[in-house]
Design a protein around this motif. Structure first.
Motif, PDB file in Angstrom:
ATOM      1  N   LEU A   1      13.658  34.063  48.581  1.00 19.98           N
ATOM      2  CA  LEU A   1      14.525  33.182  49.020  1.00 19.98           C
ATOM      3  C   LEU A   1      13.367  32.758  50.174  1.00 19.98           C
ATOM      4  O   LEU A   1      13.310  31.006  50.273  1.00 19.98           O
ATOM      5  CB  LEU A   1      15.657  33.516  48.875  1.00 19.98           C
ATOM      6  N   ALA A   2      13.690  33.087  51.159  1.00 19.40           N
ATOM      7  CA  ALA A   2      13.024  32.157  52.650  1.00 19.40           C
ATOM      8  C   ALA A   2      11.660  31.576  52.246  1.00 19.40           C
ATOM      9  O   ALA A   2      11.980  30.032  52.732  1.00 19.40           O
ATOM     10  CB  ALA A   2      12.771  32.873  53.478  1.00 19.40           C
ATOM     11  N   LEU A   3      11.036  31.980  51.635  1.00 21.59           N
ATOM     12  CA  LEU A   3       9.772  31.423  50.797  1.00 21.59           C
ATOM     13  C   LEU A   3      10.312  29.666  50.386  1.00 21.59           C
ATOM     14  O   LEU A   3       9.746  28.747  51.145  1.00 21.59           O
ATOM     15  CB  LEU A   3       9.078  31.851  50.130  1.00 21.59           C
ATOM     16  N   LEU A   4      11.508  29.979  50.063  1.00 17.52           N
ATOM     17  CA  LEU A   4      11.615  28.591  49.019  1.00 17.52           C
ATOM     18  C   LEU A   4      12.933  27.860  49.574  1.00 17.52           C
ATOM     19  O   LEU A   4      13.871  26.701  49.467  1.00 17.52           O
ATOM     20  CB  LEU A   4      12.219  29.319  47.930  1.00 17.52           C
ATOM     21  N   LYS A   5      13.023  27.553  50.717  1.00 22.98           N
ATOM     22  CA  LYS A   5      14.252  27.468  51.847  1.00 22.98           C
ATOM     23  C   LYS A   5      15.368  27.569  51.194  1.00 22.98           C
ATOM     24  O   LYS A   5      16.241  26.527  51.267  1.00 22.98           O
ATOM     25  CB  LYS A   5      14.092  25.779  52.054  1.00 22.98           C
ATOM     26  N   MET A   6      15.958  28.955  50.619  1.00 21.16           N
ATOM     27  CA  MET A   6      17.043  29.303  50.363  1.00 21.16           C
ATOM     28  C   MET A   6      17.688  29.779  51.221  1.00 21.16           C
ATOM     29  O   MET A   6      17.217  30.730  52.163  1.00 21.16           O
ATOM     30  CB  MET A   6      16.758  29.510  48.393  1.00 21.16           C
ATOM     31  N   ASN A   7      18.958  29.534  51.271  1.00 21.00           N
ATOM     32  CA  ASN A   7      19.255  30.338  51.891  1.00 21.00           C
ATOM     33  C   ASN A   7      20.662  31.194  52.148  1.00 21.00           C
ATOM     34  O   ASN A   7      21.182  31.844  53.157  1.00 21.00           O
ATOM     35  CB  ASN A   7      20.009  29.198  53.641  1.00 21.00           C
ATOM     36  N   THR A   8      21.145  30.961  51.181  1.00 20.54           N
ATOM     37  CA  THR A   8      22.126  32.636  50.977  1.00 20.54           C
ATOM     38  C   THR A   8      21.634  33.287  49.397  1.00 20.54           C
ATOM     39  O   THR A   8      21.244  33.260  48.780  1.00 20.54           O
ATOM     40  CB  THR A   8      23.575  31.070  50.291  1.00 20.54           C
ATOM     41  N   PHE A   9      21.854  34.718  49.644  1.00 19.38           N
ATOM     42  CA  PHE A   9      22.262  35.534  48.859  1.00 19.38           C
ATOM     43  C   PHE A   9      23.423  36.093  48.792  1.00 19.38           C
ATOM     44  O   PHE A   9      23.863  36.752  49.241  1.00 19.38           O
ATOM     45  CB  PHE A   9      20.284  36.429  49.499  1.00 19.38           C
ATOM     46  N   HIS A  10      23.617  36.032  47.805  1.00 17.88           N
ATOM     47  CA  HIS A  10      25.391  36.514  46.694  1.00 17.88           C
ATOM     48  C   HIS A  10      24.673  37.536  46.242  1.00 17.88           C
ATOM     49  O   HIS A  10      24.580  37.784  45.390  1.00 17.88           O
ATOM     50  CB  HIS A  10      25.450  35.124  45.210  1.00 17.88           C
ATOM     51  N   TRP A  11      24.816  38.831  46.955  1.00 17.91           N
ATOM     52  CA  TRP A  11      25.416  40.181  46.729  1.00 17.91           C
ATOM     53  C   TRP A  11      26.152  40.572  45.499  1.00 17.91           C
ATOM     54  O   TRP A  11      26.815  41.037  46.129  1.00 17.91           O
ATOM     55  CB  TRP A  11      24.947  40.798  47.313  1.00 17.91           C
TER      56      TRP A  11
END
Ligand code: TNX
Length: 767
Positions: free
Chosen positions: A179-189
């Protein structure tokens, strides 16, 4: 000496890559100005960052250590070759990355911006730099440029369902790193559901001792008859120590984790561990199959105490300002039959069971707010009245999100139509078994989280978007990656760069970058799907003539085709179609066939040159082919109702007028409807047609869509009735009208009960 120098040159050039290979940035930056010349990154480059940018600086050094075998030595701001500079004029999460012949300067106003500058810098390095532990120190040559960049949306999320299938923390960490590689900032677990409770709660040990394991698991599709099970006990859970480790890892990747604890529905695993939490008090097992289950949390005092105790352990583990409390798919049957629930409805002066659900969520919201956190819930939390501070995750379409934004609530858009990565991504019959649906890469890329129904003020409540990966049909890590990649690249671009305003121009550019990004995914050992070399066909109509156009999204390929088994030709322009035609085609790269064989059958029927109008437009999520798709001679997929041949209407009654322009002999009219009760898609019960006759009169006939000896309950997913509307009779007129009433509200006991049904219709074949 000469020999040594020669060897040195070979080693150095092995580390250098041409500019065009390097610039495949995803998500695309807001602006990129490429300059002449390059900059060499090697072990002699020095680094300076202020403490605020430590996460970014450390990430860069760890990355180089892993992939290049060296770290940048830290030095003073004055002397450093690579500096991070605080620049308060940069927008939140934004940055400027300047690479000149002597220096790399990163400017950002916050830690996130600096971190994303590093992710861009990383993507300028060759894919080989992603590979761990090189045998010797590397050096990389990167282009001189200036990038100015910032995100369109502040919420850029990706979800993973670890309840239906369990994935260990090593994999969860890899997922977050991507996610970080793609500049995404939220992981919904997604941590709890009917089929497993996955988070250790010290006060309630049975939640994981019992609730984290099911006796067996369904194999094949839910709709298979008979259903089959594997007979194997399955489960797993995260200890609180595991969770802390993942949270710390996420922080280093600028990713916030939002945990989801489902209530009041999707609670069967919890109730199996503590039966007193349900309304019936009976011992039930952890679910072994998929879908929606009647056993939900009972709104008793002891249930609220339990949930508050659970949340009291969950909240301190996660720094996130949000806690997701689910709220979706909670059947109300048990609440209807429960004396306590009915009394509560009376005592609290609630309207009905929906009011009770709203009471339930509002009570939990108050508790979560008292701990300094906010709740997010699925869009069902709108029913019966929205909790005052809740953020809504709109999944059943965009409408829930639109309504919530109009009520001034924050919204995260995650509609099934564009962001359900558990749906199929290709028409190929050899795709791994999936729940259903059809969300190909282009569909994700075409997503706009901001609906036209919202004005500028209301649009501000759309915080962003998220893709979801539900894992009923995804038992292992490889398949998780296959479903997520490359579609996540499109979601990252929609949420960071912003939705495309010109799809036909932007999509080919995106796909070119996706193709160039694949070696990076290889280096990262990601099991991505590759459907880039598939062909797309389209009917074009010009001056009463019909043509068939073939395109392939990536550049530099050749298309070869054959029509009705004629000799194979190179494709250069749209093919004239004057009769029933079978077209086969292939994509070639440097003379080699790539991708799969393409095949299309075109029925040259009487409707193909007619005009069509609809009384209501199709739902924008399922309107890819437009109304023309119904008379273009091409039938949709038998298995993927979201392709460009099917049109979807949500709850609307529909009238279709087909105008031939001149009186026309008609012998037969046939069409078909999709039937996928699991996805709330139901064929209409009857349809009607207004028939014109030679003498100018008309009549209306009514046709049941299933023959009387068909038992509707036996019509399962993927079974598509073909409906002869008119066979063997001759009429003559210039116009026919089809009247298609919607199936209605989905009855109790079925998936999506209480919701409006969808109608999906395909080609109307007129002969
Ligand atoms: C609906 S999305 C669900 C999930 C399923 C998913 C499958 C949502 C809030 N609920 O429980 O896994 O569909 O696509």
């Amino acid at each position: 000496m000469r020999k040594i120098l020669f060897l040195f040159i070979i080693i150095m050039s092995a580390g250098m890559f041409s500019q065009s290979d390097q610039i495949a940035l995803i998500p695309k930056p807001q602006s990129l100005e490429l300059k002449k010349g390059t900059f060499k990154i090697d072990e002699n480059i020095t680094l300076y960052f202020e403490p605020e940018f430590e996460i970014a600086g450390n990430f860069l050094n760890d990355f180089l250590q892993n992939g290049a075998g060296f770290q940048l030595k830290k030095t003073s701001e004055k002397e450093a070759d690579l500096i991070f500079k605080k620049d308060v004029s940069q927008p939140s999460e934004g940055y400027i990355l300047e690479i000149s012949n002597s220096k790399i300067t990163i400017k950002a106003s916050d830690a996130s911006g600096a971190f994303y500058a590093v992710q861009t810098l990383r993507q300028l390095l060759p894919p080989q730099a992603e590979t761990k532990n090189p045998t010797k120190k590397q050096s990389f040559s990167i282009p001189q440029l200036t990038i100015t960049d910032y995100p369109k949306f502040q919420y850029r999320g990706m979800h993973l369902d670890c309840a239906r299938h369990f994935f260990d923390i090593e994999f969860v960490k890899k997922y977050i790193a991507n996610l970080a590689l793609l500049k995404m900032n939220t992981f919904h677990w997604h941590l709890t559901d009917d089929q497993g409770w996955r988070i250790e709660i010290k006060k309630y040990p049975e939640l994981t001792a019992k609730g984290a394991f099911r006796e067996e698991t369904l194999i094949g599709h839910y709709n298979d008859t008979p259903q089959k099970f594997d007979g194997k006990r399955y489960g797993g859970f995260y200890t609180q120590e595991d969770i802390k480790e993942v949270v710390a890892f996420a922080a280093k990747h600028n990713v916030t984790i939002i945990p989801e604890i489902e209530m009041p529905g999707h609670a069967q695993a919890a109730i199996s561990a503590y039966p007193e939490l349900g309304c019936t008090g009976t011992q039930i097992p952890v679910a072994t199959t998929w879908g929606v289950f009647e056993d939900i949390f009972c709104p008793k005092e002891e249930t609220f105490t339990f949930l508050e105790n659970v949340l009291s352990e969950v909240i301190p583990l996660f720094p996130s300002e949000y806690i997701h409390i689910g709220g979706d798919e909670a059947p109300k049957l048990q609440w209807k039959n429960c004396a306590h629930c009915q009394k509560l409805i009376k005592d609290k002066n609630l309207k009905d069971e929906h009011g009770l659900q709203s009471y339930f969520i509002q009570r939990i919201e108050k508790f979560v707010n008292s701990k300094g956190k906010k709740i997010i819930g699925w869009d069902e939390i709108l029913e019966g009245g929205l909790a005052p501070n809740a953020t809504v995750m709109s999944w059943r379409g965009m409408q829930g999100g639109i309504d919530a934004a109009k009520e001034k609530h924050d919204v995260i858009m995650t509609p099934t139509s564009h962001s359900y990565f558990d749906y199929y991504q290709s028409d190929n019959p050899d795709e791994p078994l999936a729940i259903g649906g059809f969300v190909p890469l282009k569909k994700v890329y075409s997503f706009n989280p901001i609906s036209k129904e919202l004005n500028a003020e209301e649009s501000k409540y759309i915080l962003g978007a998220q893709a979801n990966l539900w894992t009923e049909y995804i038992p292992n890590e490889k398949q998780v990656e296959y479903m997520v990649f490359p579609r996540i690249l499109a979601m990252s671009e929609v949420t960071w760069s912003g939705p495309s305003e010109n799809l036909e121009k932007d999509y080919p550019d995106f796909v070119t970058r996706v193709e160039a990004f694949m070696p990076r995914l290889d280096s990262l050992n990601i099991n991505y799907a590759n459907h880039l070399y598939e062909l797309e066909g389209k009917i074009l109509k010009e001056d009463g003539k019909v043509f068939y156009e073939l395109t392939t999204p990536t550049k530099g390929k050749e298309i070869r085709y054959s029509i009705n088994n004629s000799e194979t030709k190179a494709y250069s322009k749209p093919i004239l179609i004057e009769e029933n035609s079978k077209i086969s085609a292939n994509v070639f790269k440097n003379g080699e066939k790539v991708g799969r064989d393409f095949f299309e059958e075109i029925m040259y029927h009487k409707g193909i040159t007619a005009k069509i109008s609809l009384s209501v437009p199709p739902n924008p999520a399922y309107a890819a082919g437009g109304k023309e798709a119904l008379i273009n001679g091409i039938s949709g997929s038998d298995k993927r109702y979201g392709d460009k041949e099917w049109l979807g209407f949500w709850g609307d009654d529909l009238e279709i007028t087909i105008d031939f322009g001149t009186p026309t002999d008609i012998n037969s009219v046939t069409t078909r409807f999709y039937n996928a009760p699991g996805q709330w898609i139901h064929a209409p019960k009857i349809i009607k047609m207004i028939r014109p006759f030679v003498d100018g009169t008309t009549d209306t006939i009514s046709i049941p869509t299933f023959s009387p000896d068909d038992n509707n309950e036996n019509i399962i997913e993927g079974y598509i009735p073909i409906i002869p509307i008119l066979a063997g009779k001759m009429i003559d007129g210039s116009k026919i009208v089809l009247i298609i009433p919607n199936y209605g509200i989905i009855p109790e006991g079925q998936q999506g009960a209480g919701n409006k049904a969808w109608t999906f219709i395909d080609e109307i074949i007129i002969e």
